[in-house]
Design a protein around this motif. Sequence first.
Motif, PDB file in Angstrom:
ATOM      1  N   LYS A 159      50.377  52.907  21.963  1.00  0.00           N
ATOM      2  CA  LYS A 159      49.691  53.741  20.962  1.00  0.00           C
ATOM      3  C   LYS A 159      49.656  53.027  19.610  1.00  0.00           C
ATOM      4  N   LEU A 160      50.824  52.494  19.212  1.00  0.00           N
ATOM      5  CA  LEU A 160      50.903  51.856  17.893  1.00  0.00           C
ATOM      6  C   LEU A 160      50.065  50.577  17.868  1.00  0.00           C
ATOM      7  N   GLU A 161      50.061  49.878  18.989  1.00  0.00           N
ATOM      8  CA  GLU A 161      49.234  48.674  19.120  1.00  0.00           C
ATOM      9  C   GLU A 161      47.757  49.011  18.864  1.00  0.00           C
ATOM     10  N   LYS A 177      46.749  51.390  17.129  1.00  0.00           N
ATOM     11  CA  LYS A 177      46.688  52.103  15.838  1.00  0.00           C
ATOM     12  C   LYS A 177      46.348  53.584  16.016  1.00  0.00           C
ATOM     13  N   GLU A 178      46.850  54.164  17.095  1.00  0.00           N
ATOM     14  CA  GLU A 178      46.651  55.608  17.320  1.00  0.00           C
ATOM     15  C   GLU A 178      47.934  56.351  16.947  1.00  0.00           C
ATOM     16  N   PRO A 179      47.796  57.591  16.440  1.00  0.00           N
ATOM     17  CA  PRO A 179      49.010  58.303  15.993  1.00  0.00           C
ATOM     18  C   PRO A 179      49.864  58.836  17.150  1.00  0.00           C
ATOM     19  N   ILE A 180      51.167  58.850  16.925  1.00  0.00           N
ATOM     20  CA  ILE A 180      52.075  59.565  17.825  1.00  0.00           C
ATOM     21  C   ILE A 180      52.057  61.010  17.356  1.00  0.00           C
ATOM     22  N   MET A 181      51.618  61.920  18.221  1.00  0.00           N
ATOM     23  CA  MET A 181      51.452  63.303  17.785  1.00  0.00           C
ATOM     24  C   MET A 181      52.806  63.917  17.444  1.00  0.00           C
ATOM     25  N   GLY A 182      52.817  64.741  16.372  1.00  0.00           N
ATOM     26  CA  GLY A 182      54.074  65.377  15.954  1.00  0.00           C
ATOM     27  C   GLY A 182      54.889  64.514  15.008  1.00  0.00           C
ATOM     28  N   PHE A 183      54.349  63.340  14.663  1.00  0.00           N
ATOM     29  CA  PHE A 183      55.006  62.459  13.692  1.00  0.00           C
ATOM     30  C   PHE A 183      54.131  62.354  12.445  1.00  0.00           C
ATOM     31  N   GLY A 184      54.758  62.237  11.287  1.00  0.00           N
ATOM     32  CA  GLY A 184      54.025  61.977  10.051  1.00  0.00           C
ATOM     33  C   GLY A 184      53.598  63.250   9.351  1.00  0.00           C
ATOM     34  N   HIS A 185      53.452  63.175   8.051  1.00  0.00           N
ATOM     35  CA  HIS A 185      53.034  64.328   7.261  1.00  0.00           C
ATOM     36  C   HIS A 185      52.494  63.843   5.928  1.00  0.00           C
ATOM     37  N   ARG A 186      51.443  64.486   5.438  1.00  0.00           N
ATOM     38  CA  ARG A 186      50.859  64.133   4.144  1.00  0.00           C
ATOM     39  C   ARG A 186      51.890  64.245   3.024  1.00  0.00           C
ATOM     40  N   VAL A 187      52.734  65.258   3.098  1.00  0.00           N
ATOM     41  CA  VAL A 187      53.639  65.540   1.967  1.00  0.00           C
ATOM     42  C   VAL A 187      55.066  65.042   2.229  1.00  0.00           C
ATOM     43  N   TYR A 188      55.599  65.306   3.433  1.00  0.00           N
ATOM     44  CA  TYR A 188      56.995  64.915   3.696  1.00  0.00           C
ATOM     45  C   TYR A 188      57.096  63.426   3.980  1.00  0.00           C
ATOM     46  N   LYS A 189      57.941  62.754   3.229  1.00  0.00           N
ATOM     47  CA  LYS A 189      58.195  61.339   3.486  1.00  0.00           C
ATOM     48  C   LYS A 189      59.618  61.152   4.033  1.00  0.00           C
ATOM     49  N   VAL A 190      60.232  62.245   4.421  1.00  0.00           N
ATOM     50  CA  VAL A 190      61.495  62.258   5.171  1.00  0.00           C
ATOM     51  C   VAL A 190      61.264  63.218   6.339  1.00  0.00           C
ATOM     52  N   LEU A 244      60.453  52.821  15.386  1.00  0.00           N
ATOM     53  CA  LEU A 244      59.249  52.062  15.033  1.00  0.00           C
ATOM     54  C   LEU A 244      58.527  52.571  13.789  1.00  0.00           C
ATOM     55  N   LEU A 245      58.811  53.821  13.388  1.00  0.00           N
ATOM     56  CA  LEU A 245      58.010  54.400  12.297  1.00  0.00           C
ATOM     57  C   LEU A 245      58.810  54.777  11.054  1.00  0.00           C
ATOM     58  N   ALA A 246      60.142  54.842  11.168  1.00  0.00           N
ATOM     59  CA  ALA A 246      60.938  55.320  10.019  1.00  0.00           C
ATOM     60  C   ALA A 246      60.737  54.422   8.795  1.00  0.00           C
ATOM     61  N   HIS A 247      60.528  53.108   9.023  1.00  0.00           N
ATOM     62  CA  HIS A 247      60.362  52.221   7.866  1.00  0.00           C
ATOM     63  C   HIS A 247      59.080  52.544   7.086  1.00  0.00           C
ATOM     64  N   LYS A 248      58.127  53.262   7.753  1.00  0.00           N
ATOM     65  CA  LYS A 248      56.901  53.681   7.043  1.00  0.00           C
ATOM     66  C   LYS A 248      57.051  55.099   6.465  1.00  0.00           C
ATOM     67  N   LYS A 249      58.285  55.615   6.530  1.00  0.00           N
ATOM     68  CA  LYS A 249      58.561  57.008   6.102  1.00  0.00           C
ATOM     69  C   LYS A 249      57.762  58.009   6.943  1.00  0.00           C
ATOM     70  N   VAL A 250      57.628  57.712   8.208  1.00  0.00           N
ATOM     71  CA  VAL A 250      56.949  58.617   9.146  1.00  0.00           C
ATOM     72  C   VAL A 250      58.005  59.178  10.097  1.00  0.00           C
ATOM     73  N   TYR A 251      58.200  60.494  10.025  1.00  0.00           N
ATOM     74  CA  TYR A 251      59.264  61.170  10.778  1.00  0.00           C
ATOM     75  C   TYR A 251      58.662  62.351  11.547  1.00  0.00           C
ATOM     76  N   PRO A 252      59.436  62.958  12.456  1.00  0.00           N
ATOM     77  CA  PRO A 252      58.911  64.138  13.169  1.00  0.00           C
ATOM     78  C   PRO A 252      58.560  65.264  12.186  1.00  0.00           C
ATOM     79  N   ASN A 253      57.453  65.957  12.483  1.00  0.00           N
ATOM     80  CA  ASN A 253      57.065  67.116  11.666  1.00  0.00           C
ATOM     81  C   ASN A 253      57.301  68.406  12.456  1.00  0.00           C
ATOM     82  N   VAL A 254      56.936  69.539  11.862  1.00  0.00           N
ATOM     83  CA  VAL A 254      57.241  70.852  12.449  1.00  0.00           C
ATOM     84  C   VAL A 254      56.658  71.007  13.852  1.00  0.00           C
ATOM     85  N   ASP A 255      55.543  70.312  14.104  1.00  0.00           N
ATOM     86  CA  ASP A 255      54.882  70.474  15.404  1.00  0.00           C
ATOM     87  C   ASP A 255      55.554  69.711  16.528  1.00  0.00           C
ATOM     88  N   PHE A 256      56.458  68.794  16.163  1.00  0.00           N
ATOM     89  CA  PHE A 256      57.034  67.943  17.199  1.00  0.00           C
ATOM     90  C   PHE A 256      57.856  68.768  18.197  1.00  0.00           C
TER      91      PHE A 256
END
Length: 373
Positions: A243-245, A247-260, A298-310
């Motif tokens: 997925k990352l190769e 450049k597709e998102p891992i669903m349930g990860f990342g958020h516009r506002v939360y960087k933790v 693989l994603l924590a260094h980009k400040k991408v973490y699980p969100n509420v939907d995960f």
Amino acid sequence: MPGLAGVPAARSRISDVDGQGGVLEYRGIRIEELASKSTFLETAFLLLFSRLPAHLELERFTADITRHRRIKFKIIDLIKCLPETGHPMDALQAAVAALGMFYPGRSVRDPENNYWSAVRLIAKLPTIVAAFARIRHGDDHVPPRDELSFSENFLYMLTERVPDRLVADILDVCLILHAEHTMNASTFCGLVTASTLADPYTVVASAIGALKGPLHGGANEEVMAMLREIGTVERVRPYVYAKLEKKEPIMGFGHRVYKVKDPRAVILQQLTRKLFAQYGKSPLYELVEEVERVGLELLAHKKVYPNVDFYSGIVYEQMGIPSDMFTPVFAMARVAGWLAHWLEQLQENKLYRPDQIYEGEHGRRYLPLDQRG
Ligand SMILES: CC(C)(COP(=O)(O)OP(=O)(O)OC[C@H]1O[C@@H](n2cnc3c(N)ncnc32)[C@H](O)[C@@H]1OP(=O)(O)O)[C@@H](O)C(=O)NCCC(=O)NCCS
């Protein structure tokens, strides 16, 4: 500014997010405290009226909601006429818009009217959601039972079984976590409608329309689709890498506002553990934990973490809620936030009428049809 990113759309005292610190507060109270000590109805009161209710106020609010859970047979008839293959969010939007037709001409300037509209909407949304879920399969609508709590009653109307206390309590926390989240797309959409002084049923119907889209309310459904596609724990790592190769998102990860890590995901993860400790682990539970482990690597260094939907999808699935009902359950909770913003908007209403940057032409001539090329 595309998507109005970073542009404040209103002054509000309802909720606040600190995306760097991972803090979400409703009326100044942290979400962790509400999740561990409050109930959905008490939290709804807090959002609507900006304070925690006194004992008698909570009793009255709960009794008012309980009394208004039933829906008119004409709404049931309307639901029966909808195509069974239709999306439940469309059914919910149609039924909520129709609901307003039974209470016409009530001024939104009258606080008493507004109280009863808020009560009706919070009370009736679960009944509509459960009715469509059953009627589309040819089953009868299960009427609400007054002695059951808000969350117990929803699961009862959906499955015809009174749920275990733990399951109902966990659903109640899920509703608290989804009740409000500052100026998101559906809240903004509701506010624009509210600013025209439309009735609250129309306000909520507009917000439901905005919540339906996959960029807003639909991500937990997609997390479940992703888990099913992965299938086994061994396939998690290659799946995430691929997925990352691409450049597709891992669903349930990342958020516009939360960087933790989203504070709601932290609470949901604990609830998921509790639920599966009680009922035994499902293969999906092991998968979700492995996706989190590999995703974080693989994603924590980009400040991408699980969100509420995960985690919410796997919790709802364990409760017997079909995956296309996840967004309607979100709406059952978020209606409290929408209504709080509607009431706040009415206090100092100004019609939304933004500007635009026109990039088209001026002064073109109208060519008669026979002269066009
Ligand atoms: C919610 C979302 C749209 C936010 O996107 P965003 O604000 O553009 O994210 P960011 O700007 O913080 O992204 C920073 C980086 O992390 C990557 N990233 C963000 N979310 C990612 C995800 N879910 N999977 C993989 N990579 C992700 C971005 O591609 C970007 O990478 P780059 O710097 O190499 O270009 C995005 O995270 C997403 O699509 N998530 C999946 C869907 C989802 O769960 N939605 C529910 C949100 S509550």
